[in-house]
Design a protein around this motif. Structure first.
Motif, PDB file in Angstrom:
ATOM      1  N   LEU A 297       0.823  -1.210   0.000  1.00 25.18           N
ATOM      2  CA  LEU A 297       0.000   0.000   0.000  1.00 25.18           C
ATOM      3  C   LEU A 297       0.860   1.264   0.000  1.00 25.18           C
ATOM      4  CD1 LEU A 297      -2.858   1.154   0.024  1.00 25.18           C
ATOM      5  CD2 LEU A 297      -2.748   1.133   2.528  1.00 25.18           C
ATOM      6  N   HIS A 298       2.048   1.177   0.603  1.00 24.89           N
ATOM      7  CA  HIS A 298       2.938   2.341   0.620  1.00 24.89           C
ATOM      8  C   HIS A 298       3.311   2.791  -0.797  1.00 24.89           C
ATOM      9  CE1 HIS A 298       5.694  -1.081   0.407  1.00 24.89           C
ATOM     10  NE2 HIS A 298       6.582  -0.248  -0.118  1.00 24.89           N
ATOM     11  N   ARG A 299       3.406   1.861  -1.729  1.00 27.61           N
ATOM     12  CA  ARG A 299       3.690   2.227  -3.126  1.00 27.61           C
ATOM     13  C   ARG A 299       2.522   2.990  -3.732  1.00 27.61           C
ATOM     14  NH1 ARG A 299       6.301  -2.987  -6.131  1.00 27.61           N
ATOM     15  NH2 ARG A 299       8.360  -2.868  -5.199  1.00 27.61           N
ATOM     16  N   CYS A 300       1.321   2.556  -3.415  1.00 27.36           N
ATOM     17  CA  CYS A 300       0.122   3.211  -3.926  1.00 27.36           C
ATOM     18  C   CYS A 300      -0.008   4.617  -3.348  1.00 27.36           C
ATOM     19  CB  CYS A 300      -1.104   2.382  -3.595  1.00 27.36           C
ATOM     20  SG  CYS A 300      -2.607   3.027  -4.323  1.00 27.36           S
ATOM     21  N   THR A 301       0.255   4.763  -2.055  1.00 28.70           N
ATOM     22  CA  THR A 301       0.149   6.101  -1.451  1.00 28.70           C
ATOM     23  C   THR A 301       1.193   7.038  -2.056  1.00 28.70           C
ATOM     24  OG1 THR A 301       1.505   5.473   0.460  1.00 28.70           O
ATOM     25  CG2 THR A 301      -0.881   5.291   0.698  1.00 28.70           C
ATOM     26  N   GLN A 302       2.377   6.513  -2.340  1.00 31.35           N
ATOM     27  CA  GLN A 302       3.399   7.336  -2.993  1.00 31.35           C
ATOM     28  C   GLN A 302       2.949   7.723  -4.394  1.00 31.35           C
ATOM     29  OE1 GLN A 302       6.443   8.572  -1.694  1.00 31.35           O
ATOM     30  NE2 GLN A 302       6.162   9.811  -3.519  1.00 31.35           N
ATOM     31  N   TRP A 303       2.352   6.791  -5.106  1.00 31.41           N
ATOM     32  CA  TRP A 303       1.826   7.066  -6.446  1.00 31.41           C
ATOM     33  C   TRP A 303       0.746   8.148  -6.374  1.00 31.41           C
ATOM     34  CZ3 TRP A 303      -3.246   5.714  -8.121  1.00 31.41           C
ATOM     35  CH2 TRP A 303      -3.495   5.974  -9.464  1.00 31.41           C
ATOM     36  N   ILE A 304      -0.144   8.070  -5.389  1.00 35.69           N
ATOM     37  CA  ILE A 304      -1.195   9.075  -5.222  1.00 35.69           C
ATOM     38  C   ILE A 304      -0.572  10.445  -4.965  1.00 35.69           C
ATOM     39  CG2 ILE A 304      -3.049   9.850  -3.680  1.00 35.69           C
ATOM     40  CD1 ILE A 304      -3.849   6.854  -3.444  1.00 35.69           C
ATOM     41  N   GLU A 305       0.416  10.502  -4.083  1.00 39.73           N
ATOM     42  CA  GLU A 305       1.104  11.770  -3.805  1.00 39.73           C
ATOM     43  C   GLU A 305       1.726  12.336  -5.078  1.00 39.73           C
ATOM     44  OE1 GLU A 305       3.860  10.842  -0.671  1.00 39.73           O
ATOM     45  OE2 GLU A 305       2.246  10.507   0.788  1.00 39.73           O
ATOM     46  N   ASP A 306       2.388  11.476  -5.851  1.00 39.72           N
ATOM     47  CA  ASP A 306       3.031  11.906  -7.094  1.00 39.72           C
ATOM     48  C   ASP A 306       2.012  12.392  -8.126  1.00 39.72           C
ATOM     49  OD1 ASP A 306       5.448  11.195  -5.950  1.00 39.72           O
ATOM     50  OD2 ASP A 306       5.629   9.310  -7.052  1.00 39.72           O
ATOM     51  N   GLU A 307       0.899  11.677  -8.265  1.00 41.49           N
ATOM     52  CA  GLU A 307      -0.140  12.064  -9.232  1.00 41.49           C
ATOM     53  C   GLU A 307      -0.765  13.412  -8.872  1.00 41.49           C
ATOM     54  OE1 GLU A 307      -1.388  10.322 -12.232  1.00 41.49           O
ATOM     55  OE2 GLU A 307       0.685   9.781 -11.843  1.00 41.49           O
ATOM     56  N   ILE A 308      -1.031  13.622  -7.598  1.00 45.63           N
ATOM     57  CA  ILE A 308      -1.623  14.897  -7.176  1.00 45.63           C
ATOM     58  C   ILE A 308      -0.637  16.034  -7.395  1.00 45.63           C
ATOM     59  CG2 ILE A 308      -2.418  16.202  -5.153  1.00 45.63           C
ATOM     60  CD1 ILE A 308      -3.802  13.585  -4.235  1.00 45.63           C
ATOM     61  N   LYS A 309       0.628  15.775  -7.123  1.00 52.32           N
ATOM     62  CA  LYS A 309       1.638  16.813  -7.359  1.00 52.32           C
ATOM     63  C   LYS A 309       1.753  17.131  -8.849  1.00 52.32           C
ATOM     64  CE  LYS A 309       6.318  18.163  -6.313  1.00 52.32           C
ATOM     65  NZ  LYS A 309       7.580  17.836  -5.668  1.00 52.32           N
ATOM     66  N   ARG A 310       1.738  16.082  -9.679  1.00 49.47           N
ATOM     67  CA  ARG A 310       1.896  16.265 -11.125  1.00 49.47           C
ATOM     68  C   ARG A 310       0.664  16.924 -11.747  1.00 49.47           C
ATOM     69  NH1 ARG A 310       0.662  13.242 -15.568  1.00 49.47           N
ATOM     70  NH2 ARG A 310      -0.104  11.510 -14.325  1.00 49.47           N
ATOM     71  N   GLU A 311      -0.518  16.434 -11.381  1.00 51.38           N
ATOM     72  CA  GLU A 311      -1.751  16.906 -12.009  1.00 51.38           C
ATOM     73  C   GLU A 311      -2.305  18.204 -11.410  1.00 51.38           C
ATOM     74  OE1 GLU A 311      -3.443  15.697 -14.710  1.00 51.38           O
ATOM     75  OE2 GLU A 311      -1.782  14.308 -14.993  1.00 51.38           O
ATOM     76  N   LEU A 312      -2.180  18.351 -10.090  1.00 49.22           N
ATOM     77  CA  LEU A 312      -2.783  19.507  -9.425  1.00 49.22           C
ATOM     78  C   LEU A 312      -1.760  20.504  -8.889  1.00 49.22           C
ATOM     79  CD1 LEU A 312      -5.558  17.655  -7.386  1.00 49.22           C
ATOM     80  CD2 LEU A 312      -5.716  18.653  -9.668  1.00 49.22           C
ATOM     81  N   ASN A 313      -0.476  20.156  -9.038  1.00 48.63           N
ATOM     82  CA  ASN A 313       0.600  21.012  -8.555  1.00 48.63           C
ATOM     83  C   ASN A 313       0.446  21.305  -7.055  1.00 48.63           C
ATOM     84  OD1 ASN A 313       3.032  22.344  -8.947  1.00 48.63           O
ATOM     85  ND2 ASN A 313       2.021  24.309  -9.279  1.00 48.63           N
ATOM     86  N   LYS A 314       0.070  20.268  -6.304  1.00 44.56           N
ATOM     87  CA  LYS A 314      -0.126  20.401  -4.860  1.00 44.56           C
ATOM     88  C   LYS A 314       0.619  19.275  -4.161  1.00 44.56           C
ATOM     89  CE  LYS A 314      -3.532  21.152  -1.297  1.00 44.56           C
ATOM     90  NZ  LYS A 314      -2.800  22.228  -0.670  1.00 44.56           N
ATOM     91  N   LYS A 315       1.428  19.659  -3.189  1.00 51.42           N
ATOM     92  CA  LYS A 315       2.174  18.667  -2.420  1.00 51.42           C
ATOM     93  C   LYS A 315       1.306  18.183  -1.265  1.00 51.42           C
ATOM     94  CE  LYS A 315       6.262  17.856   0.216  1.00 51.42           C
ATOM     95  NZ  LYS A 315       7.626  18.064   0.417  1.00 51.42           N
ATOM     96  N   VAL A 316       1.132  16.857  -1.171  1.00 47.79           N
ATOM     97  CA  VAL A 316       0.368  16.250  -0.087  1.00 47.79           C
ATOM     98  C   VAL A 316       1.139  15.048   0.462  1.00 47.79           C
ATOM     99  CG1 VAL A 316      -1.891  16.944  -0.963  1.00 47.79           C
ATOM    100  CG2 VAL A 316      -0.967  14.722  -1.598  1.00 47.79           C
ATOM    101  N   ARG A 317       0.786  14.673   1.673  1.00 49.63           N
ATOM    102  CA  ARG A 317       1.310  13.465   2.312  1.00 49.63           C
ATOM    103  C   ARG A 317       0.091  12.630   2.681  1.00 49.63           C
ATOM    104  NH1 ARG A 317       2.951  15.637   6.378  1.00 49.63           N
ATOM    105  NH2 ARG A 317       1.572  14.825   7.972  1.00 49.63           N
ATOM    106  N   VAL A 318       0.015  11.424   2.175  1.00 49.56           N
ATOM    107  CA  VAL A 318      -1.155  10.576   2.387  1.00 49.56           C
ATOM    108  C   VAL A 318      -1.075   9.878   3.743  1.00 49.56           C
ATOM    109  CG1 VAL A 318      -2.425   8.553   1.584  1.00 49.56           C
ATOM    110  CG2 VAL A 318      -1.570  10.214  -0.067  1.00 49.56           C
ATOM    111  N   ASN A 319      -2.133  10.032   4.512  1.00 45.64           N
ATOM    112  CA  ASN A 319      -2.332   9.292   5.746  1.00 45.64           C
ATOM    113  C   ASN A 319      -3.325   8.187   5.401  1.00 45.64           C
ATOM    114  OD1 ASN A 319      -2.726   8.419   8.379  1.00 45.64           O
ATOM    115  ND2 ASN A 319      -4.167  10.039   8.854  1.00 45.64           N
ATOM    116  N   ALA A 320      -2.838   6.961   5.307  1.00 46.75           N
ATOM    117  CA  ALA A 320      -3.658   5.834   4.848  1.00 46.75           C
ATOM    118  C   ALA A 320      -4.308   5.123   6.030  1.00 46.75           C
ATOM    119  CB  ALA A 320      -2.803   4.851   4.073  1.00 46.75           C
ATOM    120  N   ILE A 321      -5.615   4.986   5.955  1.00 46.39           N
ATOM    121  CA  ILE A 321      -6.371   4.242   6.959  1.00 46.39           C
ATOM    122  C   ILE A 321      -6.928   3.012   6.260  1.00 46.39           C
ATOM    123  CG2 ILE A 321      -8.354   4.272   8.501  1.00 46.39           C
ATOM    124  CD1 ILE A 321      -7.986   7.352   8.612  1.00 46.39           C
ATOM    125  N   ARG A 322      -6.586   1.857   6.782  1.00 49.67           N
ATOM    126  CA  ARG A 322      -7.083   0.600   6.198  1.00 49.67           C
ATOM    127  C   ARG A 322      -8.379   0.209   6.887  1.00 49.67           C
ATOM    128  NH1 ARG A 322      -2.809  -2.933   3.833  1.00 49.67           N
ATOM    129  NH2 ARG A 322      -0.878  -1.766   3.940  1.00 49.67           N
TER     130      ARG A 322
END
Length: 80
Positions: free
Chosen positions: A47-72
């Motif tokens: 899941l850590h790979r997916c959260t990193q991918w989400i962070e990267d996609e949001i940065k690339r597409e929305l130009n916004k830096k975020v850190r994902v807090n994942a709740i399973r």
């Protein structure tokens, strides 16, 4: 609806559904993006790979830096 929530729900969520997963937007406070992962995502070993991918996609597409807090959450088919 803010841009990040819209992006999660309309772009990222369908991509994860293709693999049997599900992501739900909870909140965005500053740079911390809290997401609930269900279905196959709830038991994923990488899941850590997916959260990193989400962070990267949001940065690339929305130009916004975020850190994902994942709740399973347990898989959706078991939610009662």
């Amino acid at each position: 609806m803010n841009k990040v929530q819209n992006y999660v729900e309309n772009v990222l969520q369908p991509k994860l559904q293709g693999d049997g997963g599900w992501v739900e937007f909870v909140s965005l406070e500053g740079e911390e993006l809290t997401l609930v992962f269900r279905g196959e995502c709830s038991k994923c070993l990488i899941l850590h790979r997916c959260t990193q991918w989400i962070e990267d996609e949001i940065k690339r597409e929305l130009n916004k830096k975020v850190r994902v807090n994942a709740i399973r959450k347990k898989p959706y088919f078991q939610d009662v």
